[in-house]
Design an enzyme around this catalytic site. Structure first.
Site, PDB file in Angstrom:
ATOM      1  N   ASN A 483       0.850  -1.183   0.000  1.00 15.58           N
ATOM      2  CA  ASN A 483       0.000   0.000   0.000  1.00 15.58           C
ATOM      3  C   ASN A 483       0.890   1.239   0.000  1.00 15.58           C
ATOM      4  O   ASN A 483       1.322   1.707   1.052  1.00 15.58           O
ATOM      5  CB  ASN A 483      -0.930  -0.009   1.211  1.00 15.58           C
ATOM      6  CG  ASN A 483      -1.978   1.081   1.133  1.00 15.58           C
ATOM      7  OD1 ASN A 483      -1.814   2.075   0.437  1.00 15.58           O
ATOM      8  ND2 ASN A 483      -3.064   0.900   1.860  1.00 15.58           N
ATOM      9  N   ASP A 484       1.157   1.756  -1.185  1.00 13.23           N
ATOM     10  CA  ASP A 484       2.038   2.916  -1.312  1.00 13.23           C
ATOM     11  C   ASP A 484       1.518   4.146  -0.583  1.00 13.23           C
ATOM     12  O   ASP A 484       2.251   5.119  -0.398  1.00 13.23           O
ATOM     13  CB  ASP A 484       2.227   3.268  -2.791  1.00 13.23           C
ATOM     14  CG  ASP A 484       3.175   2.327  -3.497  1.00 13.23           C
ATOM     15  OD1 ASP A 484       3.937   1.628  -2.807  1.00 13.23           O
ATOM     16  OD2 ASP A 484       3.145   2.268  -4.736  1.00 13.23           O
ATOM     17  N   CYS A 485       0.243   4.121  -0.225  1.00 16.35           N
ATOM     18  CA  CYS A 485      -0.352   5.304   0.408  1.00 16.35           C
ATOM     19  C   CYS A 485      -0.308   5.265   1.926  1.00 16.35           C
ATOM     20  O   CYS A 485      -0.768   6.196   2.583  1.00 16.35           O
ATOM     21  CB  CYS A 485      -1.796   5.464  -0.058  1.00 16.35           C
ATOM     22  SG  CYS A 485      -1.930   5.795  -1.825  1.00 16.35           S
ATOM     23  N   ASN A 487       2.073   5.778   4.484  1.00 17.53           N
ATOM     24  CA  ASN A 487       3.425   6.344   4.561  1.00 17.53           C
ATOM     25  C   ASN A 487       3.766   6.678   6.003  1.00 17.53           C
ATOM     26  O   ASN A 487       3.599   7.805   6.458  1.00 17.53           O
ATOM     27  CB  ASN A 487       3.513   7.594   3.679  1.00 17.53           C
ATOM     28  CG  ASN A 487       2.903   7.372   2.308  1.00 17.53           C
ATOM     29  OD1 ASN A 487       1.874   7.971   1.977  1.00 17.53           O
ATOM     30  ND2 ASN A 487       3.495   6.493   1.521  1.00 17.53           N
TER      31      ASN A 487
END
Length: 805
Positions: A483-485, A487
């Site tokens: 999940n690149d989102c 952070n």
């Protein structure tokens, strides 16, 4: 509401109106020359790299929303012009039909007794598109007809083409020779390639200047030269280059006329670019134009394309009593896997092709559903992916397909990336039996002289996770995991800052339970690979690490009713009942359970029940609950989306198959197929006015219940959903797993399925596997019972397998 229908015998989706909710597209090409085309004729094409070698210009965020690409105008003398795909003239048609097939798209349209059948495709082995047009006069009157084919050239670099106008409006150049238009912008300096546009009939005229063609203050809906039924023979120097071919034909009643337009890419040796000052060498274009000079040659190319797809799709075929399931497994699942393999996430109607390139984790996962289709290309892709890895086992997050170099703008630090390579390599060897790939000399960071056997890359991928554990002995998340989102090390407070690269980006505290589940899954697979290689000591070491990781998950990654998502940079829980928002996430529930964590002790079953209770909606399993309603600086981009969109509580289709696989791991066939069905586009066709994207391919996301308007899909085609859904149905549910020593048969089907048959080509043998319910449970091969679940490798060309459940 439906806007078309499936034609399964022809492997096509037939669109019966141009007014689809969104442009419904198809992909052309499957090798180096690639493109896309919509049901209204929009789209673009490129050679290998959608950013650096784009042939056609396309405008995102344009109004109307699909105005670009290949323009074909048909105009009967004295009447308004029209397009086979309706746009851009928007002239009402008497008949319209668009058929998207395997690597081709056809239009069948009619106006005032004139029928136009137009087929677009990329011939196998060629770097060109063929646009084949047949006009038929179905009236009782003789007709004089003008046809314009117009290609608007992109000035190669798609980013520069859309930004650097102070230069670009001065550099366009072209040639016209023997009726073929050559786009040679920048050719006389750094480039050695060109584009061309010709037709295999004698043209009545041509133009290469867009301003001349459209006229003063003109636009594509009503070009001046079309309105005036003429050509200006304009020669572009600077400004806006096009390739325009005009044909003129007179048709008696019942008479047909055919012409094939050729849009291609040519390249010359650097020391043989010119045949005379200012005159480019055209050998490639001339050879292609000669090859497709006749209708018979075009027909042969279309037959070869069909045979190409017959062979590819013939490797796995299902026969069941479920029509929708058959069409998805036999046609559209595998077709989308092929398209996604070719494109990764680089070029679609939602990805512009100008930024991301090929993703490391994306490309690895795309291989999972692709191995059985063209394994030699999978082998090449694995080497390309591994070659951008760093010596410590970490890797660039992306690479450019043309240069195959890592993307420095994004860099690395996404700590799940290395483990996906382990899964891809193991899947490849299980499919092919080709252990020699492990010996292939593979560099680090593409630096010559750093080559080591691919096995060492796989080993370092595993050890990277073990060398980067946090306070709870769970893997550090780095910049992000899948999940690149999410952070957890970013802390961005200003607009314009990258959520993934701003600030510290990585840290020694934030941990991912999801990566822990990955390690249990792929660490276990690596240990099994070591067994195959006789590396017993290493296998034991990794298995111990897997056991330790599973224990860490159950100790500090379990929240009581579901798996935690992570620990943030402050050591606080993410995805816990203790959180105000974002209490439960889909990713660890799926991956930890499919990895077998908590299977025997009950945590896996509890996680699945919690998933169904908290995350399951009509259109699939949503990513989290409850959605974030305010921005959390310690969580990053995930909390920047409105509730119910993208990672903030949408149905992120990519991870729904993980739940399917998790349910199958627990033996819950009813629940597994229920999740599969909810996101499967063929099952959503009757709700197309809500779903909006194509009913023959998966989309990245569907708006969740918290959006207030659930069911709307976005980002179709290029998504890891393609590979994972094929894997989830072909392996987890239908139960046919390639393994090192044969096919492991382990179905997990719903209670109301009685039987099905799968034809599966595997290592030179075609297995016909008939699964049905009965009293005498077990597996027979060619009439002989076997013990266990693995059908051994067979020496003959065919094998009959009976599986009684």
């Amino acid at each position: 509401m439906q806007f078309g229908y499936f034609d399964d015998p022809r492997r096509e989706y037939v669109i019966t109106t141009p007014a689809t909710p969104l442009p419904w597209i198809n992909y052309l090409g499957s090798e180096d020359f690639l493109g896309m085309i919509s049901n209204t004729g929009g789209g673009y094409c490129f050679y290998r790299d959608a950013k650096l070698q784009r042939l056609l210009r396309y405008r995102y965020n344009a109004v109307p929303g699909d105005n670009g690409g290949r323009f074909y105008y048909i105009k009967e003398a004295g009447k308004p012009a029209w397009n086979p795909g309706f746009l851009p003239t928007r002239t009402e048609l008497d008949h319209y039909e668009c058929r998207h097939g395997m690597g081709y798209t056809t239009f069948d349209s009619a106006k005032d007794g004139l029928n136009a059948k137009m087929t677009f495709f990329v011939p196998v082995g060629e770097n060109c598109e063929l646009h084949d047009l047949v006009l038929t006069n179905e009236s009782k009157e003789t007709k004089t007809v003008h046809v314009w084919g117009v290609m608007e050239w992109c000035l190669w670099n798609a980013v520069d083409d859309s930004t650097n106008y102070q230069r670009n409006l001065n550099i366009a150049e072209s040639e016209v020779e023997d009726g073929v238009i050559y786009h040679k912008t920048e050719y006389r300096e750094r480039r050695d390639h060109y584009a061309y546009y010709g037709v295999n009939q004698k043209a009545a005229g041509w133009d290469t200047d867009r301003n001349t063609f459209l006229g003063h203050m003109g636009d594509w809906s009503d070009p001046q030269l079309v309105r005036e039924e003429r050509s200006a023979f304009s020669k572009i120097v600077g400004w806006y280059p096009i390739g325009c071919q005009r044909m003129e034909v007179t048709l008696a009643p019942g008479e047909s006329w055919r012409a094939t337009f050729v849009l291609g890419y040519g390249k010359n040796p650097r020391d043989q670019k010119f045949i005379a000052p200012g005159v480019i060498r055209k050998d490639t274009a001339k050879a292609v134009m000669a090859k497709f000079a006749t209708p018979e040659a075009v027909d042969t190319a279309l037959v070869e394309l069909a045979a190409y797809w017959d062979k590819l799709l013939g490797n796995y075929q299902l026969s069941s009593g479920n029509e929708k399931l058959n069409r998805m497994v036999n046609i559209w699942h595998q077709y989308q896997c092929m398209v996604t393999f070719n494109m990764s996430r680089s070029a679609s109607y939602y990805e512009t092709g100008t930024g991301r390139g090929m993703g490391f984790r994306d490309s690895c996962q795309d291989l999972y559903g692709f191995m059985h289709i063209i394994p030699d290309r999978a082998r090449e892709r694995i080497i390309d992916i591994a070659s951008i890895q760093f010596a410590d086992g970490s890797t660039y997050h992306q690479y450019q397909p043309l240069t195959k170099r890592g993307n420095n703008d994004i860099g690395g630090g996404f700590n799940d990336d290395p483990l996906w390579l382990v899964g891809a390599v193991c899947a490849y060897i299980k499919e092919t039996g080709d252990f020699s790939i492990l010996d292939h000399p593979t560099p680090f960071d593409n630096v010559p002289g750093t080559e080591v056997p691919l096995l060492e890359h796989v080993r370092r991928s595993v050890n990277f996770t073990l060398n980067n554990l946090g306070p709870h002995k769970l893997p550090l998340i780095g910049r992000a995991d899948w999940n690149d989102c999410l952070n957890l090390n970013c802390f961005s407070e200003e607009p314009g800052e990258s959520f993934q690269t701003f600030g510290p980006s990585e840290g020694p505290v934030a941990e991912s339970v999801f990566i822990a589940g990955m390690f249990v899954k792929y660490g276990g697979e690596y240990a099994a690979l070591c067994d195959q290689l006789g590396l017993k000591e290493e296998a034991e070491t990794i298995r111990k690490a897997v056991v330790d990781m599973e224990a860490a998950v159950l100790k500090d990654g379990w929240d009581g009713q579901w798996f935690l998502r992570a620990y943030d940079a402050n050591g606080n829980k993410v995805g816990s009942h203790e959180c105000k928002e974002g209490q439960i996430f889909i990713e660890p529930q799926g991956f930890c359970t499919l990895a077998g964590i908590g299977k025997d002790s009950g945590e896996g079953l509890k996680a699945m029940e919690s998933t169904r209770a908290r995350l399951l909606g009509e259109y699939g399993v949503e990513l989290l609950d409850p959605c974030y309603t305010e921005y959390h600086v310690e969580l990053g981009e995930i909390s920047s989306y409105p509730p119910g969109f993208k990672e903030n509580g949408a149905v992120f289709c990519h991870n729904n198959p993980w739940i399917v696989c998790a349910e199958a791991t627990l033996g819950r066939g009813n629940e597994a197929f229920d999740i599969y069905r909810r996101i499967c586009p063929a099952y959503l066709e009757e709700k197309s006015e809500i779903h909006e994207t194509e009913p023959y391919c998966y989309s990245q996301m569907v708006t969740g219940r918290a959006s207030g308007n659930p069911g709307h899909a976005k980002n179709s085609w290029l998504t890891g959903t393609a590979s994972w859904t094929f894997l989830s149905i072909s392996q987890a549910i239908l139960g046919i797993y390639p393994d090192y020593n044969g096919l492991r048969i382990q179905p997990c089907i719903p209670d109301d399925w009685d039987e099905y048959t799968v034809t599966r080509k595997f290592r030179g043998c075609e297995y016909t596997i008939h699964v049905h319910r009965g009293e005498k449970k077990g597996i027979t091969v060619n009439g002989t019972p076997i013990s266990g679940e693995v059908v051994p490798l067979m020496a003959g060309p065919t094998a009959q397998v009976e599986v009684v459940l």
